[in-house]
Design a protein around this motif. Sequence first.
Motif, PDB file in Angstrom:
ATOM      1  N   MET A   1       0.852  -1.202   0.000  1.00  0.00           N
ATOM      2  CA  MET A   1       0.000   0.000   0.000  1.00  0.00           C
ATOM      3  C   MET A   1       0.884   1.247   0.000  1.00  0.00           C
ATOM      4  N   SER A   2       0.608   2.180  -0.886  1.00  0.00           N
ATOM      5  CA  SER A   2       1.427   3.384  -1.018  1.00  0.00           C
ATOM      6  C   SER A   2       1.207   4.324   0.168  1.00  0.00           C
ATOM      7  N   HIS A   3       2.316   4.940   0.616  1.00  0.00           N
ATOM      8  CA  HIS A   3       2.235   5.940   1.688  1.00  0.00           C
ATOM      9  C   HIS A   3       2.230   7.358   1.131  1.00  0.00           C
ATOM     10  N   GLU A   4       2.120   7.484  -0.183  1.00  0.00           N
ATOM     11  CA  GLU A   4       2.098   8.814  -0.812  1.00  0.00           C
ATOM     12  C   GLU A   4       0.727   9.457  -0.657  1.00  0.00           C
ATOM     13  N   ILE A   5       0.747  10.757  -0.544  1.00  0.00           N
ATOM     14  CA  ILE A   5      -0.512  11.508  -0.455  1.00  0.00           C
ATOM     15  C   ILE A   5      -1.022  11.779  -1.860  1.00  0.00           C
ATOM     16  N   ARG A   6      -2.236  11.381  -2.125  1.00  0.00           N
ATOM     17  CA  ARG A   6      -2.838  11.598  -3.429  1.00  0.00           C
ATOM     18  C   ARG A   6      -4.214  12.240  -3.270  1.00  0.00           C
ATOM     19  N   ALA A   7      -4.679  12.860  -4.358  1.00  0.00           N
ATOM     20  CA  ALA A   7      -6.007  13.474  -4.339  1.00  0.00           C
ATOM     21  C   ALA A   7      -7.075  12.395  -4.381  1.00  0.00           C
ATOM     22  N   ASP A   8      -8.090  12.551  -3.545  1.00  0.00           N
ATOM     23  CA  ASP A   8      -9.225  11.626  -3.540  1.00  0.00           C
ATOM     24  C   ASP A   8     -10.417  12.368  -4.142  1.00  0.00           C
ATOM     25  N   TYR A   9     -10.691  12.092  -5.416  1.00  0.00           N
ATOM     26  CA  TYR A   9     -11.734  12.824  -6.124  1.00  0.00           C
ATOM     27  C   TYR A   9     -13.136  12.308  -5.817  1.00  0.00           C
ATOM     28  N   ASN A  10     -13.221  11.230  -5.062  1.00  0.00           N
ATOM     29  CA  ASN A  10     -14.528  10.656  -4.751  1.00  0.00           C
ATOM     30  C   ASN A  10     -15.018  10.996  -3.348  1.00  0.00           C
ATOM     31  N   GLN A  11     -14.184  11.738  -2.601  1.00  0.00           N
ATOM     32  CA  GLN A  11     -14.593  12.038  -1.238  1.00  0.00           C
ATOM     33  C   GLN A  11     -15.779  13.006  -1.228  1.00  0.00           C
ATOM     34  N   VAL A  12     -16.642  12.869  -0.254  1.00  0.00           N
ATOM     35  CA  VAL A  12     -17.836  13.708  -0.109  1.00  0.00           C
ATOM     36  C   VAL A  12     -17.747  14.435   1.223  1.00  0.00           C
ATOM     37  N   MET A  13     -17.958  15.764   1.196  1.00  0.00           N
ATOM     38  CA  MET A  13     -17.899  16.552   2.427  1.00  0.00           C
ATOM     39  C   MET A  13     -19.193  16.410   3.190  1.00  0.00           C
ATOM     40  N   MET A  14     -19.062  16.269   4.495  1.00  0.00           N
ATOM     41  CA  MET A  14     -20.244  16.121   5.333  1.00  0.00           C
ATOM     42  C   MET A  14     -21.024  17.433   5.392  1.00  0.00           C
ATOM     43  N   PHE A  15     -20.277  18.560   5.440  1.00  0.00           N
ATOM     44  CA  PHE A  15     -20.925  19.862   5.491  1.00  0.00           C
ATOM     45  C   PHE A  15     -20.492  20.663   4.264  1.00  0.00           C
ATOM     46  N   PRO A  16     -21.372  21.502   3.705  1.00  0.00           N
ATOM     47  CA  PRO A  16     -20.998  22.302   2.532  1.00  0.00           C
ATOM     48  C   PRO A  16     -19.891  23.299   2.896  1.00  0.00           C
ATOM     49  N   PRO A  17     -18.976  23.566   1.965  1.00  0.00           N
ATOM     50  CA  PRO A  17     -17.877  24.498   2.264  1.00  0.00           C
ATOM     51  C   PRO A  17     -18.383  25.925   2.443  1.00  0.00           C
ATOM     52  N   CYS A  18     -17.712  26.657   3.292  1.00  0.00           N
ATOM     53  CA  CYS A  18     -18.039  28.068   3.542  1.00  0.00           C
ATOM     54  C   CYS A  18     -17.015  28.940   2.816  1.00  0.00           C
ATOM     55  N   ILE A  19     -17.490  29.850   1.995  1.00  0.00           N
ATOM     56  CA  ILE A  19     -16.591  30.696   1.201  1.00  0.00           C
ATOM     57  C   ILE A  19     -15.631  31.465   2.101  1.00  0.00           C
ATOM     58  N   GLU A  20     -16.109  31.886   3.237  1.00  0.00           N
ATOM     59  CA  GLU A  20     -15.291  32.706   4.137  1.00  0.00           C
ATOM     60  C   GLU A  20     -14.035  31.968   4.594  1.00  0.00           C
ATOM     61  N   ASP A  21     -14.052  30.642   4.545  1.00  0.00           N
ATOM     62  CA  ASP A  21     -12.906  29.856   5.015  1.00  0.00           C
ATOM     63  C   ASP A  21     -11.913  29.525   3.906  1.00  0.00           C
ATOM     64  N   TRP A  22     -12.170  30.003   2.678  1.00  0.00           N
ATOM     65  CA  TRP A  22     -11.353  29.583   1.544  1.00  0.00           C
ATOM     66  C   TRP A  22     -10.004  30.275   1.465  1.00  0.00           C
ATOM     67  N   ILE A  23      -9.843  31.397   2.128  1.00  0.00           N
ATOM     68  CA  ILE A  23      -8.554  32.088   2.132  1.00  0.00           C
ATOM     69  C   ILE A  23      -8.145  32.404   3.567  1.00  0.00           C
ATOM     70  N   GLY A  24      -6.857  32.597   3.766  1.00  0.00           N
ATOM     71  CA  GLY A  24      -6.348  32.864   5.112  1.00  0.00           C
ATOM     72  C   GLY A  24      -6.638  34.281   5.574  1.00  0.00           C
ATOM     73  N   ASP A  25      -6.433  34.502   6.854  1.00  0.00           N
ATOM     74  CA  ASP A  25      -6.688  35.828   7.428  1.00  0.00           C
ATOM     75  C   ASP A  25      -5.737  36.890   6.901  1.00  0.00           C
ATOM     76  N   ASP A  26      -4.565  36.475   6.410  1.00  0.00           N
ATOM     77  CA  ASP A  26      -3.581  37.441   5.933  1.00  0.00           C
ATOM     78  C   ASP A  26      -3.585  37.590   4.410  1.00  0.00           C
ATOM     79  N   HIS A  27      -4.584  37.043   3.759  1.00  0.00           N
ATOM     80  CA  HIS A  27      -4.646  37.105   2.293  1.00  0.00           C
ATOM     81  C   HIS A  27      -4.916  38.540   1.831  1.00  0.00           C
ATOM     82  N   PRO A  28      -4.239  39.011   0.763  1.00  0.00           N
ATOM     83  CA  PRO A  28      -4.470  40.381   0.285  1.00  0.00           C
ATOM     84  C   PRO A  28      -5.913  40.646  -0.135  1.00  0.00           C
TER      85      PRO A  28
END
Length: 477
Positions: A1-28
Motif C-alpha cells: 500500500m502506497s504511503h504517498e498523499i494523493r487526491a481523492d476525487y470521490n470524497q464527499v464533504m459532510m458539510f458544505p464548504p463556507c466561502i469565508e474559510d477559503w482564504i487565510g486571514d492574511d490574504h491580500p
Amino acid sequence: MSHEIRADYNQVMMFPPCIEDWIGDDHPARFIRSFVDTLDSKALGFRVSDSNVGRPRYASDMLLEVWLYGYFNRIRSTRKLEKACREHMGLIWLTGMNTPDHNSLWRFMDSNKKVMSELFKQSVKVAAKCKLIGMVVNAVDGTKIISASSREGVEGSVGLEKLLEGLDRSIADFMTEIERLENEETGEYRLPASMVCALKRKERIGKAMAELEESGRKRIHHREPEARFMKNRRSVEPSFNAQAVADEKSGIIVAQDVVTDETDNGQLVPMLDKVKENMGKVADENLGDTVFSSSSQIGLAEERGYEVLLNAPSNEAPSPRAKDPAKYHASRFIYDEDRDCCVCPAGWDLPYSTTRERGSNHNVFRVYRCREYRSCPYRSKCSESKGGRQIDVSVHYKAVERQRAKRRDPSNKELLSRRKTIIEPVFAWIKHHMGFNRWTVYGLERVRAQWAFVCTTLNMVKMYKRWLSGELELGAN
C-alpha cells in the motif's frame, strides 16, 4: 500500500464548504475588501443601482475589488481577469463565486475614468488617517511610459494623406456596392461593419491631421494623437509623462498626474498644487531633480510659499575639466541690479538689451549684451558669437539665487541626497515589480485614469504590509 498523499476525487464533504474559510486571514483579498468597504462608492461617483427592474448588474464595489486584485497580481487584461475570476481563489472569494465577463469589467473601468482620481485621493486620505504620511519631506519626479500605440503607426502629413486617400477609395467602393444592392432591393438597411470601421478611422485620421497642423509637430499617431515622442531608457517612443510626489515616511504617493510635455521642467508647482489639494498643505521641504530647476517654477514656488530644494542644473557651474574657458562661464558674470547691467570677469559692463520669453515653460529673461566685443582682447575665449557675449538673467533672479544659497548648505546637501531613496523606488516598484512598462489604454483621459489606479494600487500595497503587521486596521474582514 502506497504511503504517498494523493487526491481523492470521490470524497464527499459532510458539510458544505463556507466561502469565508477559503482564504487565510492574511490574504491580500481580505485587505482589498476591507479597503473598498471603507469607501462610499456613490459619493465617489461610481454608478450604484437602486432599481429592482431588469436584469441585475454586477455591483460597482465588487468590480472595483476585482480590478484592484488584478493590479495587485499584475493582471490588467479584461480577458485574463475574467479567467482569473474562475481560477484564482482570492478572486473567487472576492466575487462570491460570481464570474463577471470581460465586457462588464471593461465597461466598469471605462465608464468610471473620472472617478479614478477620486479613488486615489481616498487612498491618500486612508493612509493619512493611519498616520503613514509625515508631510515633512516630499520628493517629486516623472517617468516616461510608452503609449499603447506602437511607433509603426506614426505618420507625417504625407503619410496621413495617403491613408485618407485609401480610406476614401474604400468608402467609395462601399457606397457603389450599397447603391447596387439598393437598386436590386437586396441586402440590409444597416451599413456593413467594415464600412463603419472605415468611417470611424477616417474621422480619427482627420482629427490627427488637424492636430498635427495646429501643433506644428512633424509626426503623429492617428489613433493616439496626444502621445509624444519621448526619450525612454533605451529608445525614443510615443509616450506619456507620468508624474508623482512621494512622502518620505512610508513612500506613499500623495499626488499624481500624467502630462504630454516631453520634459518635467514645468511640473514642479502644478504637482505641489495637487499635493495641497489632496492633503490641505505641502510638505515642509519638497525635493526635486535637475529637470525641475526652472527659474519660473522656482519663482512661482516661492510666491506660493512652497519650500523647494532642487538639484543644480548642469550648466550652472563650469565643468571641472574646463581650463581657461571656465573663467568666462556665465556664473563668473556678476549681475548688478542697481546699475541694471552684468559685469564680466575682465571688468566690462554688459548693459540691458531686451527681454525675451523662452521655452514651453515661458521663462522670462532680461538679456544683457556686450558692446565692447570688437575691441575686447578676450573675445575668442569668451564667446564665438558674431554679436558678442550675451548673458540672460531671469526675472526670478533673486529666488534663483536664494535657491543656490540654500543648496550650498551642508545639511541641505545631505537632505537632497535622500531624494533618490524617496521617489525613485516608487517608479522602480511600478515598472519592475508590478510590471507596468506600457499603457494598456488609448487617449490621455484613459491614461490619466490608469495612472491614478496604478498609484492607488501601490499605496494599497504599502498599506497592506502595515495591515499584515497589525499597524493598520481597516475593518473586521
